[in-house]
Scaffold this motif. Structure first.
Motif, mmCIF file in Angstrom:
data_model
loop_
_atom_site.group_PDB
_atom_site.id
_atom_site.type_symbol
_atom_site.label_atom_id
_atom_site.label_comp_id
_atom_site.label_asym_id
_atom_site.label_seq_id
_atom_site.Cartn_x
_atom_site.Cartn_y
_atom_site.Cartn_z
ATOM 1 N N THR A 70 -13.194 6.679 7.306
ATOM 2 C CA THR A 70 -13.177 5.245 7.600
ATOM 3 C C THR A 70 -13.351 5.025 9.098
ATOM 4 O OG1 THR A 70 -11.716 4.804 5.723
ATOM 5 C CG2 THR A 70 -11.821 3.132 7.452
ATOM 6 N N GLY A 71 -14.369 4.294 9.465
ATOM 7 C CA GLY A 71 -14.647 4.030 10.869
ATOM 8 C C GLY A 71 -15.277 5.192 11.608
ATOM 9 N N ARG A 72 -15.627 6.259 10.898
ATOM 10 C CA ARG A 72 -16.187 7.440 11.568
ATOM 11 C C ARG A 72 -17.677 7.261 11.829
ATOM 12 N NH1 ARG A 72 -15.198 12.467 12.988
ATOM 13 N NH2 ARG A 72 -16.944 13.910 13.112
ATOM 14 N N MET A 73 -18.070 7.391 13.084
ATOM 15 C CA MET A 73 -19.480 7.321 13.449
ATOM 16 C C MET A 73 -20.016 8.734 13.651
ATOM 17 S SD MET A 73 -19.685 6.581 17.563
ATOM 18 C CE MET A 73 -21.439 6.939 17.557
ATOM 19 N N GLN A 74 -21.339 8.838 13.700
ATOM 20 C CA GLN A 74 -22.002 10.083 14.068
ATOM 21 C C GLN A 74 -22.891 9.769 15.258
ATOM 22 O OE1 GLN A 74 -23.169 12.491 10.313
ATOM 23 N NE2 GLN A 74 -22.916 10.396 9.616
ATOM 24 N N TYR A 75 -22.667 10.476 16.324
ATOM 25 C CA TYR A 75 -23.310 10.146 17.595
ATOM 26 C C TYR A 75 -24.767 10.590 17.593
ATOM 27 C CZ TYR A 75 -23.922 9.613 22.644
ATOM 28 O OH TYR A 75 -24.369 9.240 23.888
ATOM 29 N N ALA A 85 -8.773 3.902 1.396
ATOM 30 C CA ALA A 85 -8.294 4.960 2.279
ATOM 31 C C ALA A 85 -6.983 5.556 1.784
ATOM 32 C CB ALA A 85 -8.127 4.436 3.698
ATOM 33 N N ASN A 86 -6.180 4.750 1.086
ATOM 34 C CA ASN A 86 -4.912 5.239 0.553
ATOM 35 C C ASN A 86 -5.093 5.904 -0.810
ATOM 36 O OD1 ASN A 86 -2.265 4.295 2.165
ATOM 37 N ND2 ASN A 86 -3.905 2.815 2.494
ATOM 38 N N TYR A 87 -5.973 5.337 -1.625
ATOM 39 C CA TYR A 87 -6.164 5.871 -2.972
ATOM 40 C C TYR A 87 -6.924 7.195 -2.948
ATOM 41 C CZ TYR A 87 -7.178 5.922 -7.988
ATOM 42 O OH TYR A 87 -7.266 6.266 -9.322
ATOM 43 N N ILE A 88 -7.915 7.286 -2.056
ATOM 44 C CA ILE A 88 -8.678 8.533 -1.890
ATOM 45 C C ILE A 88 -8.470 8.979 -0.447
ATOM 46 C CG2 ILE A 88 -10.939 9.642 -2.116
ATOM 47 C CD1 ILE A 88 -11.821 7.306 -3.857
ATOM 48 N N PRO A 89 -7.464 9.804 -0.169
ATOM 49 C CA PRO A 89 -7.137 10.170 1.219
ATOM 50 C C PRO A 89 -8.331 10.702 2.004
ATOM 51 C CG PRO A 89 -5.385 10.871 -0.252
ATOM 52 C CD PRO A 89 -6.499 10.367 -1.139
ATOM 53 N N ALA A 90 -9.223 11.417 1.327
ATOM 54 C CA ALA A 90 -10.406 11.939 2.033
ATOM 55 C C ALA A 90 -11.277 10.802 2.544
ATOM 56 C CB ALA A 90 -11.218 12.845 1.096
ATOM 57 N N PHE A 91 -11.279 9.664 1.819
ATOM 58 C CA PHE A 91 -12.060 8.509 2.274
ATOM 59 C C PHE A 91 -11.438 7.928 3.545
ATOM 60 C CE2 PHE A 91 -13.879 4.287 2.319
ATOM 61 C CZ PHE A 91 -15.165 4.491 1.837
ATOM 62 N N LEU A 143 0.820 -1.213 0.000
ATOM 63 C CA LEU A 143 0.000 0.000 0.000
ATOM 64 C C LEU A 143 0.856 1.266 0.000
ATOM 65 C CD1 LEU A 143 -2.872 -0.969 2.506
ATOM 66 C CD2 LEU A 143 -3.020 -0.791 0.009
ATOM 67 N N TYR A 144 2.093 1.142 0.456
ATOM 68 C CA TYR A 144 2.986 2.305 0.471
ATOM 69 C C TYR A 144 3.233 2.851 -0.938
ATOM 70 C CZ TYR A 144 6.808 -0.592 -1.336
ATOM 71 O OH TYR A 144 7.579 -1.389 -2.134
ATOM 72 N N LEU A 145 2.962 2.035 -1.975
ATOM 73 C CA LEU A 145 3.168 2.473 -3.356
ATOM 74 C C LEU A 145 2.148 3.525 -3.794
ATOM 75 C CD1 LEU A 145 3.851 -1.009 -5.002
ATOM 76 C CD2 LEU A 145 5.537 0.796 -4.606
#
Length: 882
Positions: A444-449, A434-440, A393-395
């Motif tokens: 990732t794993g983000r919840m909304q309370y 998550a690596n290809y689209i940094p905004a994604f 993934l570092y590539l």
């Protein structure tokens, strides 16, 4: 610790008896020591083993007292399950097996019973079984769960030779060979995951049983022990099945889940494996998280949890694939089919042709997912290739993202005819997205309370894409046939998938996530070689992805001006098609409980009305009088087969105001007229039916005008546990009330039981005999979820001068009887409600009321509006505190 406890336990001996209070205090003090160690930061592995050691000492002492020394008792005390692994948390069950050399005689039965009873007396929650070796073999053969419990066993006290015979009797050579055991556990995991909608990313996840949870870690241990006789996960490194780095991820993940579960058990005061809203805030504080702007402490805590289980899910998939290759395919001929010079199929699983394939050709990181989608026979990815993806993934850097080969492959994947959803999940799981689209990566794993969003943002996004894909597949056409029809008219479905991928990508940054997301989408589209027209479409869809939902649910879409304004913002039928499908998929993916027939009907109504306007041209759209006449004519056609004369029908229709025809479908108008004419002279009428048009339950109330009818109806329906979704309130020219309510039961379903319908009709007729504000009782008990949340009561007003009315929006914490409270406050001020749209968004309501004065005009007096706001806030806050 054991020596100290042994000494303390001797103080509990009182002649031939044991003092339960002394032993219970020893256990309590031991647990307090372990709690202090937890607070001081001790490792979770130390905590669980110390807890098990504490219980070991107590059990050995009690076992020896009741059943004699280890050589003379002809029995063994065996720890099984999690206790057998020496993994005990504060609320864990203590699973024991008393292993007998032969059937117990009466005296031994009494001793065993006394022993087990004493364990409960000292406060230990024990799950137990009493078996001979023959019993173990017989029950283990028939039940893989029993077998699993037994292979995790260890001797606590008693006859060592008997325990050794037991171990030999249940070995893989005798029962449950590794292959059969693995197949059974794999099926068990699949069924367990389905119970959680195949996702671990629910907002109240189960730490133990959910995907990526402790049970997924345990299944790896069970299979490893059965096949390799491995006693620890590190032995898998020695066997060459995982790397040292993967072991560290597995160990770190297990440690984190243990610490969360440890804290949860202590907080709940019992075994509790669900991360309920009730505990999440306190756990976040205990783990040291602090709220920041746009990122609550609880959201940070849960994001760490979700990212942990995502890593564990990936490891679980990879290791089970290794076991599958090692166990199920052992001895089978390996079928190799070349796909290209970089990949081939090995027994229907895609595999990299050589270890350096991604280093030599980085675009293969995208090509892999595309080939899985295009290769019908492909069932998944080999474990070695999953590992290679993670290691490379570092590539993925800026050069990689701008590589034309890479962008071309990604766009081909987005337009793949099948398997797109599975590959999105796989790319997310492997960390590629998550690596290809940094905004994604940020979502990732983000919840909304809140209770509105049931999944993490990344999982919700993938669900939206899944739902859109289903609109394209004929076998799912029975779910949303109208959506399938609209989908066939799309110019380019890829634009819709890209809009779905980016629609929530800016959540949690602050600012308008729709606008920020549109900017991200624009950059992505241009980078991927899309023309400006298509880029604009994707950007507009992301920016306006909430527009249709908000318009349909919060505005009066029977008003032609509202439809015209919406049409102007949409711009074209093509964009309308895209936006409609994105809206349906988005709502359905936000929370399974949100979607209902009423929302479906509202969106279709807005879609169809807007399509007419766009086809005619916005400036040439029909005016109100034209629409009223068209709807009245359509209703007359629907009533052509009724027994009533045209004159009788027109008498009823002439009595209603013109906007009545804007708000009711011709079939509803037929129902109303037929009900009125069939009951001449009756002072009050209540009729309930299932709407063919919206597939909801509708309540029609008609009769001589009485004060506070809306208060009585809403209060009565609320007291029966029913929810109101919409209300249309009219007064005829001859002074009759003519109101229609859309209702549903507590489960969000239509009311079809005839006895229940008769009960509702009777209760409403009784209530309408009163001209007072509703004073009845309703359920005041809040749900568990609502007790956790708070939301301030907010009231806003807007003048609709064109239609001569005031629009009031109320946002407040949802609670039983809330609508009745609102209705009573409005009634007390002699204000009329002409229309109401009721919307529950998780833990809060967002209701819209259209109000007029007694003479039917807008409420323009500032003091009256201010007083109404104050009264509503006071009443709702008082109701909240009750």
């Amino acid at each position: 610790m054991a020596d100290t406890i042994e000494t303390q336990l001797q103080a509990a001996v009182d002649g031939a008896r044991l003092q339960p209070s002394i032993i219970a205090e020893i256990i309590s003090n031991g647990r307090e020591d372990i709690y202090r160690a937890f607070d001081d930061g001790s490792g979770a592995d130390e905590l669980v083993s110390r807890t098990a050691a504490l219980i070991d000492s107590v059990l050995r002492f009690c076992f020896a007292h009741y059943l004699g020394d280890r050589q003379s008792c002809n029995c063994a005390l065996v720890a099984v399950g999690g206790y057998g692994r020496s993994e005990l948390l504060p609320g864990s069950d203590i699973d024991l097996m008393i292993l007998l050399a032969k059937r117990a005689n009466r005296e031994q039965q009494q001793d065993i019973s006394a022993f087990l009873t004493f364990l409960w007396d000292i406060g230990l929650e024990v799950g137990h079984s009493v078996r001979t070796i023959r019993d173990c073999v017989s029950q283990g053969k028939n039940d893989v769960t029993v077998m699993t419990n037994m292979i995790e066993s260890r001797l606590v006290d008693g006859d060592e030779n008997l325990y050794a015979r037991f171990e030999r009797a249940i070995s893989p050579r005798k029962i449950w060979p590794a292959r059969k055991f693995f197949e059974a556990k794999l099926q068990e995991q699949q069924q367990r995951h389905l119970r959680f909608n195949d996702t671990a990313y629910n907002l109240e996840p189960n730490i133990k049983e959910g995907p990526g949870g402790l049970r997924d870690i345990q299944i790896i241990g069970w299979v490893a022990k059965r096949h390799f006789n491995a006693r620890s996960f590190h032995e898998l490194v020695e066997h060459g099945f995982i790397t040292e780095a993967e072991y560290e991820i597995l160990d770190r993940g297990q440690q984190h889940l243990w610490r969360v579960r440890f804290a949860l058990h202590r907080l709940a005061g019992r075994r509790e494996d669900r991360l309920l809203f009730d505990y999440q805030q306190k756990l976040a504080e205990e783990f040291g998280f602090e709220s920041a702007e746009h990122n609550l402490a609880i959201e940070q805590f849960m994001q760490q949890y979700y990212r942990t289980i995502m890593e564990l899910e990936r490891l679980n998939e990879m290791l089970l694939q290794i076991f599958k290759e090692e166990i199920l395919l052992e001895g089978k001929r390996h079928r190799l089919i070349a796909i290209n010079e970089r990949f081939y199929l090995r027994n229907n699983f895609i595999e990299a042709a050589y270890p350096e394939v991604f280093r030599d050709h980085p675009p293969a990181l995208v090509e892999l997912f595309l080939l899985i989608s295009l290769t019908r026979r492909c069932e998944g990815v080999t474990a070695s290739t999953i590992r290679l993806v993670r290691e490379h993934l570092y590539l993925i850097n800026d050069d990689f993202r701008s590589d034309e080969t890479v962008t071309h492959l990604f766009m081909r994947l987005m337009s793949a005819p099948r398997g797109q959803t599975h590959q999105m999940r796989r790319m997310n799981s492997y960390g590629f997205l998550a690596n290809y689209i940094p905004a994604f990566g940020k979502i990732t794993g983000r919840m909304q309370y809140d209770l509105f969003h049931a999944y993490t943002v990344d999982q919700h996004t993938i669900f939206v894409i899944r739902n859109l894909r289903r609109f394209a597949i004929d076998k799912h056409e029975d779910e949303f046939p109208f959506c399938n029809l609209v989908y066939r008219d799309l110019d380019n479905p890829v634009l819709l998938y890209l809009a779905a991928l980016f629609h929530d990508i800016a959540k949690g940054r602050g600012g308008d996530h729709s606008v920020l997301g549109a900017e991200e989408a624009t950059l992505f589209c241009l980078q991927h070689g899309m023309n400006r027209k298509d880029t604009r479409i994707v950007s507009q869809l992301v920016r306006d992805h909430l527009l249709m939902s908000v318009t349909a649910q919060r505005k009066d879409i029977s008003d032609p001006d509202v439809v015209r304004d919406f049409a102007r913002q949409v711009g074209s039928v093509s964009m309308l098609n895209y936006l409609y499908l994105l809206t349906v998929a988005d709502i359905r993916s936000t929370n399974p409980k949100l979607w209902n027939n009423w929302k479906d009907a509202l969106l279709k109504q807005l879609y169809n009305a807007t399509k007419v306007v766009l086809r005619r041209g916005i400036e040439h759209a029909p005016d109100i009088d034209e629409i009223v006449q068209e709807n009245r004519d359509a209703a007359m056609e629907e009533m052509s087969d009724l027994e009533w004369s045209e004159e009788q029908i027109n008498t009823v229709l002439d009595s209603v105001p013109g906007d009545y025809f804007l708000r009711h479908h011709p079939l509803e108008i037929r129902w109303h007229v037929d009900t009125i004419l069939a009951h001449p002279g009756e002072a009050r009428l209540v009729s309930i039916r299932q709407s063919v048009h919206t597939h909801n339950t509708k309540v029609f109330v008609y009769g001589e005008e009485i004060a506070h009818a809306f208060s009585q109806v809403t209060g009565t329906l609320g007291s029966l546990g029913l929810s109101i979704l919409n209300a249309e309130i009219f007064t005829t020219r001859d002074g009759k009330i003519m109101d229609t309510f859309i209702i549903q039961d507590v489960n969000g379903e239509a009311i079809t039981d005839q006895a229940t319908i008769r009960q509702i009709e009777s209760a409403l007729l009784t209530a309408l005999e009163s001209d007072q504000i509703y004073q009845g009782r309703y359920n005041t008990r809040k749900s568990r979820h609502l007790k956790v949340f708070d939301h301030p009561t907010e009231v806003q007003f807007e003048q609709d001068y064109l239609n001569g009315r005031t629009v009031m929006e109320i946002s407040a914490l949802d609670m039983p009887g809330l609508l009745s409270v609102i209705a009573n406050v409005i009634a007390e001020m002699d204000i009329n409600i002409t229309h109401a749209k009721i919307s529950t968004l998780g833990e809060k309501i967002d209701d819209i009321f259209f109000l007029t004065t007694d003479d039917g005009s807008a409420i323009t007096d500032h003091e009256t509006l201010q007083q109404l706001e104050q009264n509503l806030v006071a009443a709702l806050e008082a109701r909240k505190a009750a």
